[in-house]
Design a protein around this motif. Structure first.
Motif, PDB file in Angstrom:
ATOM      1  N   GLY A 150      32.656  42.803  39.281  1.00 21.78           N
ATOM      2  CA  GLY A 150      33.442  43.995  39.551  1.00 21.78           C
ATOM      3  C   GLY A 150      34.611  43.616  40.440  1.00 21.78           C
ATOM      4  N   ILE A 151      35.830  44.041  40.081  1.00 21.15           N
ATOM      5  CA  ILE A 151      37.030  43.641  40.824  1.00 21.15           C
ATOM      6  C   ILE A 151      37.812  44.885  41.222  1.00 21.15           C
ATOM      7  CG2 ILE A 151      39.218  42.378  40.730  1.00 21.15           C
ATOM      8  CD1 ILE A 151      37.973  40.547  38.645  1.00 21.15           C
ATOM      9  N   GLU A 152      38.157  44.973  42.511  1.00 17.93           N
ATOM     10  CA  GLU A 152      39.024  46.029  43.013  1.00 17.93           C
ATOM     11  C   GLU A 152      40.053  45.420  43.959  1.00 17.93           C
ATOM     12  OE1 GLU A 152      36.760  49.036  44.931  1.00 17.93           O
ATOM     13  OE2 GLU A 152      35.494  49.465  43.176  1.00 17.93           O
ATOM     14  N   GLY A 153      41.266  46.000  43.959  1.00 17.78           N
ATOM     15  CA  GLY A 153      42.281  45.584  44.916  1.00 17.78           C
ATOM     16  C   GLY A 153      43.295  44.601  44.403  1.00 17.78           C
ATOM     17  N   THR A 154      43.357  44.354  43.113  1.00 12.73           N
ATOM     18  CA  THR A 154      44.385  43.467  42.567  1.00 12.73           C
ATOM     19  C   THR A 154      45.760  44.031  42.886  1.00 12.73           C
ATOM     20  OG1 THR A 154      42.912  42.824  40.770  1.00 12.73           O
ATOM     21  CG2 THR A 154      45.248  42.377  40.463  1.00 12.73           C
TER      22      THR A 154
ATOM     23  N   TYR B 143      37.493  32.156  33.291  1.00  8.47           N
ATOM     24  CA  TYR B 143      36.584  32.922  34.135  1.00  8.47           C
ATOM     25  C   TYR B 143      36.058  34.096  33.308  1.00  8.47           C
ATOM     26  CZ  TYR B 143      38.338  30.331  38.192  1.00  8.47           C
ATOM     27  OH  TYR B 143      38.661  29.336  39.086  1.00  8.47           O
ATOM     28  N   GLU B 144      34.933  34.633  33.699  1.00  5.87           N
ATOM     29  CA  GLU B 144      34.352  35.751  32.957  1.00  5.87           C
ATOM     30  C   GLU B 144      35.121  37.045  33.193  1.00  5.87           C
ATOM     31  OE1 GLU B 144      31.738  35.792  30.735  1.00  5.87           O
ATOM     32  OE2 GLU B 144      32.088  33.638  30.839  1.00  5.87           O
ATOM     33  N   SER B 145      35.663  37.203  34.398  1.00  2.56           N
ATOM     34  CA  SER B 145      36.391  38.439  34.721  1.00  2.56           C
ATOM     35  C   SER B 145      37.798  38.075  35.194  1.00  2.56           C
ATOM     36  CB  SER B 145      35.667  39.223  35.817  1.00  2.56           C
ATOM     37  OG  SER B 145      34.345  39.538  35.414  1.00  2.56           O
ATOM     38  N   ASN B 146      38.822  38.777  34.643  1.00  2.00           N
ATOM     39  CA  ASN B 146      40.218  38.460  34.955  1.00  2.00           C
ATOM     40  C   ASN B 146      41.020  39.744  35.087  1.00  2.00           C
ATOM     41  OD1 ASN B 146      40.457  35.293  34.246  1.00  2.00           O
ATOM     42  ND2 ASN B 146      39.122  36.298  32.745  1.00  2.00           N
ATOM     43  N   GLU B 147      41.900  39.796  36.104  1.00  2.83           N
ATOM     44  CA  GLU B 147      42.830  40.904  36.266  1.00  2.83           C
ATOM     45  C   GLU B 147      44.157  40.362  36.788  1.00  2.83           C
ATOM     46  OE1 GLU B 147      41.595  44.176  38.613  1.00  2.83           O
ATOM     47  OE2 GLU B 147      39.926  44.757  37.285  1.00  2.83           O
TER      48      GLU B 147
ATOM     49  N   GLY C 104      46.761  38.287  41.088  1.00  7.57           N
ATOM     50  CA  GLY C 104      45.720  38.413  40.079  1.00  7.57           C
ATOM     51  C   GLY C 104      44.390  38.030  40.697  1.00  7.57           C
ATOM     52  N   VAL C 105      43.315  38.248  39.959  1.00 13.09           N
ATOM     53  CA  VAL C 105      41.974  37.900  40.430  1.00 13.09           C
ATOM     54  C   VAL C 105      41.173  37.386  39.244  1.00 13.09           C
ATOM     55  CG1 VAL C 105      39.827  38.690  41.488  1.00 13.09           C
ATOM     56  CG2 VAL C 105      42.007  39.646  42.255  1.00 13.09           C
TER      57      VAL C 105
ATOM     58  N   VAL D 164      35.636  32.681  42.925  1.00  8.07           N
ATOM     59  CA  VAL D 164      36.806  33.539  42.748  1.00  8.07           C
ATOM     60  C   VAL D 164      38.071  32.699  42.866  1.00  8.07           C
ATOM     61  CG1 VAL D 164      36.964  34.138  45.206  1.00  8.07           C
ATOM     62  CG2 VAL D 164      37.928  35.681  43.496  1.00  8.07           C
ATOM     63  N   ARG D 165      39.097  33.099  42.108  1.00  7.85           N
ATOM     64  CA  ARG D 165      40.434  32.511  42.231  1.00  7.85           C
ATOM     65  C   ARG D 165      41.428  33.655  42.325  1.00  7.85           C
ATOM     66  NH1 ARG D 165      44.620  31.330  38.620  1.00  7.85           N
ATOM     67  NH2 ARG D 165      46.073  29.762  39.454  1.00  7.85           N
ATOM     68  N   ILE D 166      42.233  33.656  43.409  1.00  8.33           N
ATOM     69  CA  ILE D 166      43.190  34.739  43.637  1.00  8.33           C
ATOM     70  C   ILE D 166      44.578  34.132  43.852  1.00  8.33           C
ATOM     71  CG2 ILE D 166      43.789  36.699  45.104  1.00  8.33           C
ATOM     72  CD1 ILE D 166      40.888  36.921  45.907  1.00  8.33           C
ATOM     73  N   PRO D 167      45.474  34.171  42.870  1.00  7.49           N
ATOM     74  CA  PRO D 167      46.850  33.671  43.034  1.00  7.49           C
ATOM     75  C   PRO D 167      47.636  34.555  44.002  1.00  7.49           C
ATOM     76  CG  PRO D 167      46.230  33.828  40.717  1.00  7.49           C
ATOM     77  CD  PRO D 167      45.194  34.576  41.485  1.00  7.49           C
ATOM     78  N   MET D 168      48.486  33.912  44.832  1.00  6.05           N
ATOM     79  CA  MET D 168      49.318  34.631  45.800  1.00  6.05           C
ATOM     80  C   MET D 168      50.754  34.108  45.751  1.00  6.05           C
ATOM     81  SD  MET D 168      46.710  34.807  49.078  1.00  6.05           S
ATOM     82  CE  MET D 168      46.381  33.052  49.027  1.00  6.05           C
ATOM     83  N   ALA D 169      51.709  34.968  46.189  1.00  2.00           N
ATOM     84  CA  ALA D 169      53.123  34.611  46.125  1.00  2.00           C
ATOM     85  C   ALA D 169      53.547  33.741  47.294  1.00  2.00           C
ATOM     86  CB  ALA D 169      53.971  35.876  46.082  1.00  2.00           C
ATOM     87  N   MET D 170      52.757  33.658  48.363  1.00  2.00           N
ATOM     88  CA  MET D 170      53.141  32.881  49.536  1.00  2.00           C
ATOM     89  C   MET D 170      53.037  31.387  49.270  1.00  2.00           C
ATOM     90  SD  MET D 170      49.756  33.197  51.979  1.00  2.00           S
ATOM     91  CE  MET D 170      50.347  31.932  53.100  1.00  2.00           C
ATOM     92  N   ALA D 171      53.847  30.624  50.012  1.00  2.00           N
ATOM     93  CA  ALA D 171      53.753  29.162  49.905  1.00  2.00           C
ATOM     94  C   ALA D 171      52.481  28.688  50.595  1.00  2.00           C
ATOM     95  CB  ALA D 171      54.973  28.512  50.547  1.00  2.00           C
TER      96      ALA D 171
END
Length: 603
Positions: free
Chosen positions: A216-220, A154-158, A197-198, A240-247
């Protein structure tokens, strides 16, 4: 053979009716639209809220600048999940407004139900020039994917984007199918679990080459993520791809890919129900067809046809049709009875001359009289008919053939040998109604095409209901005649050694039975039987002319003899039928004739 061909045709038509949406999608062009829509989105804001069960609730606020007359905008949603063929992103639109007021819109499906389309605006009015704000509210289930979905560059990663998280939100927050350039995009996402992450890319292809990819990314690390991007070109979008800890929560699971949704729908139980109904329909069709079939009687060896029966009648009672040799057999029967004289003029020309009195014709069987009348050889002694391969001769022979069929059928009913089968006639009517229902079901206007299958299954299983033989049933008297006719055929075609038949005592009946053997299509076996039992060639009937292009010994075989006569008649009939076909087709003859992802744009 005809029934097998009919079944094949029904199966092919059913397959086409059921799967035409799939064929249509496979045949669709993959070309894309060049350029962009004249309407520009000066601002695109999306507020997305994801629940614990994966339900996405969205509000898109679109500020659109109209420089040209347009009725409004349209948006479409792609229900296909590119990462899971068993999941569907099916939107439910809850509200659409323009400039704070409700606006008319129409929802439809296209692309084999892959795309849900909202056509927004009044077709009778144009939107005023300038900026207008549309607010589109909708929900989509199953938005949370397993953590491996959408991994890549992705172009932007956090934050942590390693792909090891249990779940993620992998979403086109600006659909890549929008035909409109987007000046500013603001995306606000509320998550059910903290964003580990985002990753984000805005614009593809042309957009990336212009350096427009970063977001522009805010809230990681929180449950509230904000994304921004500028100058997103048409047909590029923002992902957008946002990994999360939940199942990941359970999602829709459909056994088939989206390609078959227009065929099978998007839920399993209705498809199973329709499959069960189809099996029931097939069984009912087979059972109804079977009820119209008659169990064959025993066939004792008979040394003569049923009394008073001519060749066409004998064959009809044995197999419920007159066969393909009824006309030639009837003409030979006429000659044997002394009603006509046959003259073989040339290879393809035969002269049939009437030589019987009215009383003699009256004593003949109905099929014989029908053929004599159609050919015009029974009006007066000396009247004649020339089978010369011409169209006119073919027309007369075809009329004679039809007259035999019609007369034999009428005779069988009048004589009490056949009766009309009411159950089969009702079944034929039901078959027609259900065939129409199958066609309506296969159209798939607002339903999957599978709903036509139960009706088509009955039509396939009950195809025998269309057989003219199913419309009648032999009476007790008719069954006895069936037994006698079938037993007579058995005698004609079976070697004497197998039937313990004393042929030598009845060889004088060889010639009178020739027309019957021709009618049954066993003239060669009848002749072979004579050769085996007598050690001699079969005799040539005095009423049949020989010597023109063939030897008397080949009278019963090959393309000579009786087959030559048959070929001449067939040639004449074919000539006539060909002329009728060319006349009706040409129109100018002198005779015959007579009458998740998605996108949108403005409109």
């Amino acid at each position: 053979m005809k029934r097998i061909l009919g079944l094949v045709v029904l199966l092919v038509l059913t397959a086409i009716g059921l799967f035409w949406p799939v064929l249509g999608q496979l045949a669709e062009s993959t070309s894309t639209t060049n350029g962009s829509d004249p309407v520009t989105f000066t601002r695109y804001r999306a507020d997305l809220s994801i629940a614990d069960d994966g339900l996405l609730t969205a509000r898109e606020t679109i500020t659109a600048n109209f420089p040209l007359p347009r009725h409004g905008i349209f948006q479409f949603w792609d229900v296909k999940d590119s990462t899971d063929s068993h999941n569907r992103y099916i939107p439910t639109i809850t509200s659409i407004t323009m400039d704070g007021k409700p606006v008319p819109y129409e929802v439809s499906k296209t692309g084999g139900d892959r795309y849900v389309v909202a056509k927004i605006g009044n077709p009778d009015e144009y939107v005023d020039f300038g900026e207008h704000t549309y607010v589109i509210d909708y929900t989509i289930p199953g938005a949370i994917s397993p953590g491996t979905a959408g991994t890549g560059a992705y172009e932007s990663n956090e934050g942590d984007v390693s792909g090891t998280a249990p779940s993620d939100l992998y979403w086109n927050v600006v659909a890549p199918g929008w035909l409109n350039d987007i000046t500013q995009a603001d995306i606000h996402i509320t998550l059910p679990s903290e964003a580990l992450g985002v990753q984000c890319t805005a614009g593809t292809g042309f957009g990336l080459s212009m350096g427009r990819g970063p977001c522009g990314i805010e809230g990681t690390g929180t449950r509230s993520v904000t994304l921004t991007a500028k100058d997103i070109p048409a047909q590029s979008g923002m992902t957008v791809r946002i990994p999360m800890a939940m199942a990941p929560p359970p999602r829709m699971s459909i056994p088939w890919p989206v390609l078959f949704d227009k065929v099978l729908g998007t839920t399993l139980l209705p498809a199973l129900f329709v499959g069960l109904l189809s099996l029931v329909g097939l069984a009912l069709g087979i059972a109804w067809s079977s009820s119209t079939r008659e169990s064959p009687p025993g066939l004792p060896v008979m040394y003569a046809p049923p009394e008073g029966f001519g060749p066409a009648q004998t064959v009809y009672l044995a197999q419920e049709d007159t066969g393909g040799k009824a006309l030639i057999a009837t003409l030979l029967h006429m000659a044997d009875r002394g009603l006509v004289k046959l003259d073989h003029r040339t290879d393809d020309t035969w002269l049939v001359t009437g030589q019987a009195t009215a009383d003699q014709w009256l004593a003949a069987d109905p099929a014989t009289r029908a053929a004599g009348s159609a050919l015009g050889v029974m009006s007066t002694q000396g009247s004649w008919f020339l089978a010369d391969g011409s169209k006119d001769a073919g027309e007369s022979l075809l009329d004679a053939q039809k007259s035999i069929d019609k007369e034999v059928q009428s005779w069988s009913l009048d004589a009490g040998l056949m009766s009309k089968d009411k159950g089969a006639r009702l079944g034929c009517s039901v078959w027609g109604l259900l065939a129409i229902a199958a066609i309506i079901g296969f159209i798939g206007w607002r339903w999957p095409t599978m709903w036509g299958l139960p009706f088509a299954a009955f039509a396939i299983g009950g195809s025998a209901l269309l057989n003219p033989k199913a419309m009648t049933r032999r009476t007790d008297t008719g069954r006895r005649a069936w037994s006698e006719s079938g037993g007579f055929k058995r005698m004609l075609e079976t070697p004497s050694s197998e039937e313990r038949f004393d042929f030598s005592a009845r060889k004088d009946m060889f010639i009178p039975y020739i027309p019957f053997a021709v009618a049954f299509g066993v003239a060669d076996k009848w002749a072979a039987k004579y050769r085996v039992e007598t050690g001699q060639e079969p005799p040539v009937p005095l009423w049949y002319p020989v010597g023109v292009g063939y030897a008397s010994s080949s009278l019963y075989d090959g393309n000579a003899g009786f087959s030559s006569f048959d070929s001449s008649l067939t040639s004449a009939i074919s000539s006539y039928q060909a002329s009728q076909s060319s006349s009706s087709g040409g129109g100018g003859g002198s005779f015959g004739g007579g009458g998740g992802g998605g996108g949108g744009g403005s409109w």
